[in-house]
Design a protein around this motif. Structure first.
Motif, PDB file in Angstrom:
ATOM      1  N   PRO A   1     -46.042  -7.169  20.883  1.00  0.00           N
ATOM      2  CA  PRO A   1     -45.906  -7.002  19.428  1.00  0.00           C
ATOM      3  C   PRO A   1     -47.105  -6.310  18.782  1.00  0.00           C
ATOM      4  CG  PRO A   1     -45.193  -9.194  20.096  1.00  0.00           C
ATOM      5  CD  PRO A   1     -45.841  -8.572  21.293  1.00  0.00           C
ATOM      6  N   GLN A   2     -48.317  -6.645  19.236  1.00  0.00           N
ATOM      7  CA  GLN A   2     -49.506  -5.998  18.671  1.00  0.00           C
ATOM      8  C   GLN A   2     -49.525  -4.506  18.973  1.00  0.00           C
ATOM      9  OE1 GLN A   2     -49.460  -8.956  19.944  1.00  0.00           O
ATOM     10  NE2 GLN A   2     -50.595 -10.308  18.592  1.00  0.00           N
ATOM     11  N   ILE A   3     -49.100  -4.141  20.159  1.00  0.00           N
ATOM     12  CA  ILE A   3     -49.090  -2.728  20.554  1.00  0.00           C
ATOM     13  C   ILE A   3     -48.036  -1.970  19.762  1.00  0.00           C
ATOM     14  CG2 ILE A   3     -48.685  -1.162  22.494  1.00  0.00           C
ATOM     15  CD1 ILE A   3     -49.730  -3.590  24.235  1.00  0.00           C
ATOM     16  N   GLN A   4     -46.886  -2.602  19.540  1.00  0.00           N
ATOM     17  CA  GLN A   4     -45.815  -1.964  18.766  1.00  0.00           C
ATOM     18  C   GLN A   4     -46.228  -1.736  17.313  1.00  0.00           C
ATOM     19  OE1 GLN A   4     -42.615  -4.706  19.449  1.00  0.00           O
ATOM     20  NE2 GLN A   4     -42.340  -4.073  21.576  1.00  0.00           N
TER      21      GLN A   4
ATOM     22  N   GLN B   1     -43.514  -2.498  30.020  1.00  0.00           N
ATOM     23  CA  GLN B   1     -42.783  -1.946  28.888  1.00  0.00           C
ATOM     24  C   GLN B   1     -43.624  -0.824  28.288  1.00  0.00           C
ATOM     25  OE1 GLN B   1     -42.716  -4.941  25.532  1.00  0.00           O
ATOM     26  NE2 GLN B   1     -43.494  -6.221  27.193  1.00  0.00           N
ATOM     27  N   PRO B   2     -43.039   0.023  27.466  1.00  0.00           N
ATOM     28  CA  PRO B   2     -43.824   1.118  26.887  1.00  0.00           C
ATOM     29  C   PRO B   2     -45.081   0.598  26.187  1.00  0.00           C
ATOM     30  CG  PRO B   2     -41.496   1.465  26.473  1.00  0.00           C
ATOM     31  CD  PRO B   2     -41.613   0.096  27.074  1.00  0.00           C
ATOM     32  N   GLY B   3     -46.215   1.134  26.581  1.00  0.00           N
ATOM     33  CA  GLY B   3     -47.489   0.717  26.013  1.00  0.00           C
ATOM     34  C   GLY B   3     -48.163  -0.406  26.757  1.00  0.00           C
TER      35      GLY B   3
ATOM     36  N   LYS C   1     -53.349   0.505  23.575  1.00  0.00           N
ATOM     37  CA  LYS C   1     -52.483   0.379  24.738  1.00  0.00           C
ATOM     38  C   LYS C   1     -53.154  -0.475  25.813  1.00  0.00           C
ATOM     39  CE  LYS C   1     -49.959   4.635  23.871  1.00  0.00           C
ATOM     40  NZ  LYS C   1     -50.471   4.778  22.489  1.00  0.00           N
ATOM     41  N   VAL C   2     -52.322  -1.027  26.699  1.00  0.00           N
ATOM     42  CA  VAL C   2     -52.777  -2.003  27.693  1.00  0.00           C
ATOM     43  C   VAL C   2     -52.434  -1.524  29.099  1.00  0.00           C
ATOM     44  CG1 VAL C   2     -52.325  -4.308  28.626  1.00  0.00           C
ATOM     45  CG2 VAL C   2     -52.667  -3.999  26.166  1.00  0.00           C
ATOM     46  N   ILE C   3     -53.410  -1.581  29.985  1.00  0.00           N
ATOM     47  CA  ILE C   3     -53.174  -1.391  31.416  1.00  0.00           C
ATOM     48  C   ILE C   3     -53.509  -2.725  32.070  1.00  0.00           C
ATOM     49  CG2 ILE C   3     -53.863  -0.177  33.512  1.00  0.00           C
ATOM     50  CD1 ILE C   3     -54.453   2.258  31.809  1.00  0.00           C
ATOM     51  N   SER C   4     -52.467  -3.500  32.348  1.00  0.00           N
ATOM     52  CA  SER C   4     -52.633  -4.855  32.855  1.00  0.00           C
ATOM     53  C   SER C   4     -52.893  -4.847  34.361  1.00  0.00           C
ATOM     54  CB  SER C   4     -51.373  -5.670  32.550  1.00  0.00           C
ATOM     55  OG  SER C   4     -51.370  -6.885  33.256  1.00  0.00           O
TER      56      SER C   4
END
Length: 390
Positions: free
Chosen positions: A126-129, A146-148, A134-137
């Motif tokens: 939700p924060q990214i949307q 998911q996208p982002g 962006k996150v690289i986990s």
């Protein structure tokens, strides 16, 4: 009469004054932005701010510490002069990961590396949307992708596809699955089924057993019934120690002719001491090339005095990737287009690239277990589009 006329004129003037719009000009205050204030993604010296979200407290703190040290080592090795790395404790829960992300975002981070767990990565969507970084986990759970939100961990489905492809290229056309009745076991069975059928092979059995069971005899006997004819059968056994020992014993007790069977597995076998299982001699599994990781482990021990956690390479490669993205333009380029470069990236765990839907692809080797040593029987590709070599 004169006084009445004066009164009427005065009243008319008063009414006109009341109906005229005010000539006083006021300036409205600009609306306050919603949500927390976000700092600059670039430091005063021009470095891109990179956040590292790791579990530095709780039961997995030792893993988080190992990843943090690998990240620091990568920062030094890559000569990353274009990034400023800050570490945040993401804890062990999705809520604590969200809190860490929000703090990193408030500090102005341009990109987030981590968190480690799939549920925590999913919670950041939700924060990214809403326009967050962006996150690289470091998770390998494709359900979190998911996208982002990209997963950098080595997911199990590509491991199954790689070892199945190698078995097919070796002339094996018949396959079976012997797996626990879990979400993981179900997924491994589906991936093998899809890959084998797509490549013209045959799946003769998918047998499962209770997740915590140490008696898998009934399922093993059903697998044994599939070992017929002269053609060799590959059996996928996606089971980690210590349950692996019981699974292998059950297959042996079912009188499976080992000369007609090729055992194959996933990265859960990619651990020290796996060759102590005599029934695994000659078995295959897919994983990153161990030679490159061995060099990383030697340097880690020389730096920190103890071996790294197996997942530490993810943090090392993640920081190296961030450093490359930061050099693409002033302030860095952390866009989806830059992260999902089709040519991919290279690291300790081999080549990898990110897909728009958040999943990742990796170039994996196929490794044969030979007692106290593991031997690469099919090397990982050096670039995407290149066929693996034996």
């Amino acid at each position: 009469m004169r006084s009445s006329l004066l009164a009427l004129v005065t009243a008319a003037l008063l009414l006109a004054a009341c109906s005229e719009p005010s000539q006083t000009t006021t300036t409205a205050a600009p609306p306050k932005p919603a949500g927390p204030q976000v700092g600059s993604p670039v430091t005063a010296s021009g470095k891109a701010r990179i956040a590292l979200l790791l579990p530095l407290s709780g039961r997995t703190a030792a893993i988080g510490k190992s990843l943090q040290q690998a990240a620091e080592m990568s920062l030094f090795d890559s000569g990353a002069k274009d990034i400023a790395l800050s570490t945040y404790d993401s804890g062990e829960t999705p809520d604590s990961a969200v809190q860490a992300y929000n703090k990193a975002r408030a500090d102005g981070c341009a990109l987030v590396l981590g968190p480690l767990f799939g549920a925590s990565a999913s919670a950041l969507a939700p924060q990214i949307q809403q326009g967050g970084a962006k996150v690289i986990s470091f998770s390998n759970d494709e359900k979190a992708a998911q996208p982002g939100v990209w997963i950098m961990g080595i997911a199990a489905p590509p491991q199954v596809r790689r070892v199945v492809d190698y078995a097919l290229s070796s002339g094996i056309k018949r396959f079976a699955v012997f797996a626990p009745q879990t979400a993981y076991g179900d997924q491994m069975g589906r991936v093998l089924q899809d890959e084998v059928v797509a490549r013209g092979g045959t799946v003769v059995a998918i047998e499962q057993f209770a997740p915590q069971s140490l008696d898998m005899t009934a399922a093993a006997k059903r697998v044994a019934a599939s070992v017929t004819g002269d053609s060799k059968l590959a059996i996928l056994v996606p089971i980690a120690p210590p349950q692996l020992s019981a699974a292998l014993a059950s297959l042996s007790a079912a009188d499976i002719d080992t000369s007609k069977v090729q055992l194959i597995g996933t990265g859960v076998w990619d651990i020290s001491g796996i060759g102590s299982e005599p029934q695994l001699r000659g078995a295959w599994y897919a994983a990153p090339d161990p030679d490159k990781r061995a060099d990383f482990e030697r340097r880690f021990v020389a730096t920190y005095g103890r071996p790294p956690h197996r997942l530490a390479t993810l943090a090392y490669d993640g920081v190296a990737l961030a450093a490359q993205l930061a050099r693409l333009k002033p302030g860095g380029d952390f866009s989806t287009e830059a992260i999902t470069n089709p040519a991919g990236w290279s690291g300790v765990d081999g080549i990898f690239r990110f897909l728009p839907d958040g999943r990742s692809e990796r170039g994996l080797a196929v490794i044969e277990i030979q007692g106290n040593r593991n031997v690469v029987v099919s090397r990982s590709p050096s670039s995407f589009g290149q066929s693996p070599t034996n």
